[in-house]
Design a protein around this motif. Structure first.
Motif, short mmCIF file in Angstrom:
data_model
loop_
_atom_site.label_atom_id
_atom_site.label_comp_id
_atom_site.label_asym_id
_atom_site.label_seq_id
_atom_site.Cartn_x
_atom_site.Cartn_y
_atom_site.Cartn_z
N UNK A 1 52.45 47.11 46.45
CA UNK A 1 53.62 46.00 47.00
C UNK A 1 53.03 44.78 46.98
N UNK A 2 51.79 44.39 47.67
CA UNK A 2 51.55 42.89 47.87
C UNK A 2 50.79 42.46 46.41
N UNK A 3 50.25 43.43 45.98
CA UNK A 3 49.37 43.27 44.49
C UNK A 3 50.54 42.60 43.54
N UNK A 4 51.62 43.44 43.53
CA UNK A 4 52.70 43.30 42.38
C UNK A 4 53.31 41.85 42.80
N UNK A 5 53.44 41.47 44.06
CA UNK A 5 54.24 40.31 44.61
C UNK A 5 53.06 39.01 44.14
N UNK A 6 51.90 39.25 44.32
CA UNK A 6 50.74 38.05 43.85
C UNK A 6 50.90 38.25 42.43
N UNK A 7 51.00 39.11 41.54
CA UNK A 7 50.98 39.04 40.22
C UNK A 7 52.17 38.23 39.57
N UNK B 1 40.58 30.15 34.68
CA UNK B 1 40.37 30.67 36.05
C UNK B 1 41.38 31.58 36.22
N UNK B 2 42.87 31.03 36.22
CA UNK B 2 43.75 31.84 36.68
C UNK B 2 44.00 33.21 35.66
N UNK B 3 43.83 33.03 34.41
CA UNK B 3 43.63 34.30 33.53
C UNK B 3 42.93 35.51 34.22
N UNK C 1 43.73 39.15 35.63
CA UNK C 1 43.14 40.32 34.78
C UNK C 1 42.51 41.13 36.12
N UNK C 2 41.64 40.37 36.97
CA UNK C 2 41.21 41.15 38.25
C UNK C 2 42.39 41.99 39.09
N UNK C 3 43.44 41.08 39.38
CA UNK C 3 44.65 41.72 40.14
C UNK C 3 45.11 42.95 39.58
N UNK C 4 45.42 42.77 37.99
CA UNK C 4 45.86 44.08 37.25
C UNK C 4 44.82 45.35 37.20
N UNK C 5 43.54 44.87 37.08
CA UNK C 5 42.61 46.19 37.35
C UNK C 5 42.70 46.83 38.41
#
Length: 439
Positions: free
Chosen positions: A94-100, A179-181, A185-189
C-alpha cells in the motif's frame, strides 16, 4: 534543411518514442524465425520449471504442516506469525503504491516542463551541431543520452558562453528526471517482489487455516449441523442483540462458548488485582485456551483487525440520520482479517445487511462484532487468539450502503458491546494502530 530535422529530433527526445511508433509501418506476416522458435522453447521450459518449483513448494509446505501434527501451540504460532507477515507486506504494498503514484506524477510534471522548453533545447543542440558534435541516435528516446550529450559538450567547451547557463539548467532538469526514473524502477521492482512474497504467504496461510479447521472439525462431530442451525436461528431475530442472545441460549456450541467466556472472565478478574499492568507481551503464550487477560484490562493493547482507512468512527453520523455504533474501515480487496482480541466464536455466518458476520464473546459481558467479510474461516464454539486469521475481505462492499461511503470498496465494520450496549472501541486500540488509521 538541418534546423527542421533538429526540431523533430528534439520533440522525439522529450516526448518519447510514441511518434516514431505511430509512424512505423504495420507489421507484416512473416515466417517464424529460428530465433523466435528458440525463444518460445525457452519460455516453455521456463514455464515447466516454474510449475515444478511450485509443486515442490506445495509438497514442502504440506510436509511442514503435517509435521505440526496435533501440536496446537505450534499451529497457533504459525497461523499468527504468517498472518502478521501477510498484513505487514500488505502495508508495504500500500505504501509503495502511494509512493509510486507521487513519483509518477512528479515524472509527468518534469516531462511537461522539458516539453515546454523545446526552444531552449533546440538552440543548445543546434550549437552542439555547429561545433561539430554529432547527436547520438539514442537521443531520440532516452533522456539519459540527452543529459550525457549536454554534459560532454560543456566539459569540452563546445557550448558557447551565452548558452552555457541555459544548458546547465536543462542538464539539471534532465539529471533529475534520470534519477527519478531510476527511483521509480527500483520501487516497481520492490513492489513486484512484495507481491510475490504476499502471494507465497497467503498460500501458506490458506494451508494453515485449512489444517486448523480440519482439526476443529475432528473435535466437533456435529459442526455442520450446528452451523446450519445457527443460520436458521439468525433468520428468526431482527437485531444484533437478539442474535447474540439467541445463539448463546439455543445453540449448544455457542452456549458452551459463552459459559467458558464467563468462567474465564471471573478467573481473569481475580488475577488482575495481583498482576502488574499488562503489556504487548501478554499475548505471547500461543498455548492458551482462555483469554490472556480480562477484556476490560486490554485497553491500549488490541490490534486493528485489518489494514485500512477509517471512514466512519464511533459516535459519528451513520449517513442516514443516526449515530454510528462502531467503526468502518475501508480496505483493499482480499485483505486478511485477524481477531482483535481473544474470545470464543458465538456466531459465524450471514446476517441481515451486515454480510458475513463474526461475533466473539470476549468474557465479562463484552462481545466483539466484525462484519463485511466475504469469507469466514472459523466455526461457532471455536476459541481464537489475538491476531489469529479468521476471514478475508472480498472485492466489493459486503455490508449495507449505510456502512460504506463507497459501495464498490470493501469495508470492514467493527463494533464492541458491553452487556448488549455498543461502546466506543477507541480506548482499546494500541497506540501504533491509531497512527496507522487515517480518517
Amino acid at each position: 534543411m538541418r534546423a527542421p530535422v533538429i526540431n523533430l529530433l528534439l520533440i522525439a527526445s522529450v516526448s518519447g518514442a510514441s511518434l516514431a511508433q505511430a509512424q512505423s509501418p504495420a507489421p507484416q506476416t512473416a515466417a517464424v524465425s529460428p530465433d523466435a522458435i528458440k525463444q518460445r522453447e525457452q519460455e516453455l521450459e521456463a514455464a515447466r520449471a516454474s510449475k515444478k518449483s511450485a509443486e515442490e513448494a506445495q509438497a514442502k509446505l504440506k510436509s511442514e504442516i503435517s509435521s505440526l501434527g496435533q501440536d496446537r501451540t505450534q499451529l497457533n504460532q504459525q497461523l499468527i506469525d504468517t498472518a502478521a507477515n501477510v498484513r505487514a507486506v500488505e502495508t508495504k504494498i500500500d505504501e509503495a503504491e502511494t509512493r509510486l503514484k507521487t513519483l509518477n506524477g512528479r515524472e509527468q510534471q518534469m516531462r511537461s516542463s522539458l516539453d515546454s522548453r523545446r526552444a531552449d533545447i533546440v538552440e543548445v543542440l543546434a550549437a552542439l551541431q555547429r561545433a561539430g558534435r554529432r547527436t547520438p541516435p539514442a537521443l531520440l528516446v532516452r533522456p539519459e543520452d540527452a543529459l550525457q550529450s549536454l554534459r560532454t559538450a560543456m566539459l569540452l567547451g563546445a557550448v558557447v558562453p551565452e548558452l552555457r547557463g541555459r544548458a546547465e539548467k536543462i542538464a539539471g532538469e534532465l539529471g533529475e528526471l534520470v534519477a527519478l526514473r531510476k527511483t521509480i524502477a527500483a520501487e516497481r521492482d520492490q513492489l513486484a517482489s512484495d507481491r510475490d512474497k504476499v502471494r507465497t504467504d497467503q498460500t501458506r496461510l490458506t494451508a494453515l487455516v485449512d489444517e486448523r479447521q480440519r482439526q476443529q472439525a475432528s473435535r466437533e462431530k456435529d459442526l455442520d449441523a450446528e452451523n446450519a442451525r445457527a443460520i436458521t436461528l439468525s433468520r428468526q431475530v431482527g437485531d444484533l442483540q437478539g442474535l447474540i442472545a439467541k445463539m448463546e441460549q439455543d445453540l449448544q456450541s455457542a452456549a458452551k462458548a459463552a459459559e467458558k467466556a464467563a468462567e474465564a472472565a471471573r478467573q481473569a478478574e481475580a488475577k488482575a488485582a495481583a498482576n502488574a499492568k499488562p503489556g504487548p507481551g501478554t499475548f505471547k503464550d500461543r498455548s492458551r485456551t482462555t483469554p490472556a487477560i480480562a477484556f476490560a484490562s486490554a485497553k491500549g493493547l488490541l490490534p486493528l483487525p485489518v489494514n485500512g482507512n477509517k471512514i466512519r468512527d464511533f459516535g459519528g453520523s451513520d449517513g442516514v440520520g443516526g449515530v454510528q455504533k462502531g467503526i468502518s474501515l475501508a480496505t483493499k480487496p482480499g485483505s486478511q482479517v485477524t481477531t482483535p482480541c481473544d474470545g470464543w466464536v458465538v456466531y459465524s455466518g450471514p446476517f441481515r445487511s451486515y454480510g458475513q458476520l463474526l461475533i466473539l464473546n470476549a468474557g465479562g459481558g463484552y462481545h466483539v462484532l466484525i462484519a463485511g467479510m466475504e469469507r469466514i474461516s472459523v466455526n461457532i464454539g471455536q476459541f481464537v487468539l489475538t491476531g489469529e486469521p479468521v476471514a478475508t475481505m472480498g472485492s466489493t462492499s459486503q455490508v449495507a450502503s449505510i456502512l460504506a461511503t463507497n459501495a464498490s470498496q470493501p469495508v470492514l465494520y467493527v463494533e464492541f458491546r458491553k452487556d448488549g450496549t455498543p461502546i466506543d472501541p477507541g480506548p482499546w486500540w494500541a497506540a501504533n494502530e491509531g497512527e496507522k488509521v487515517r480518517g
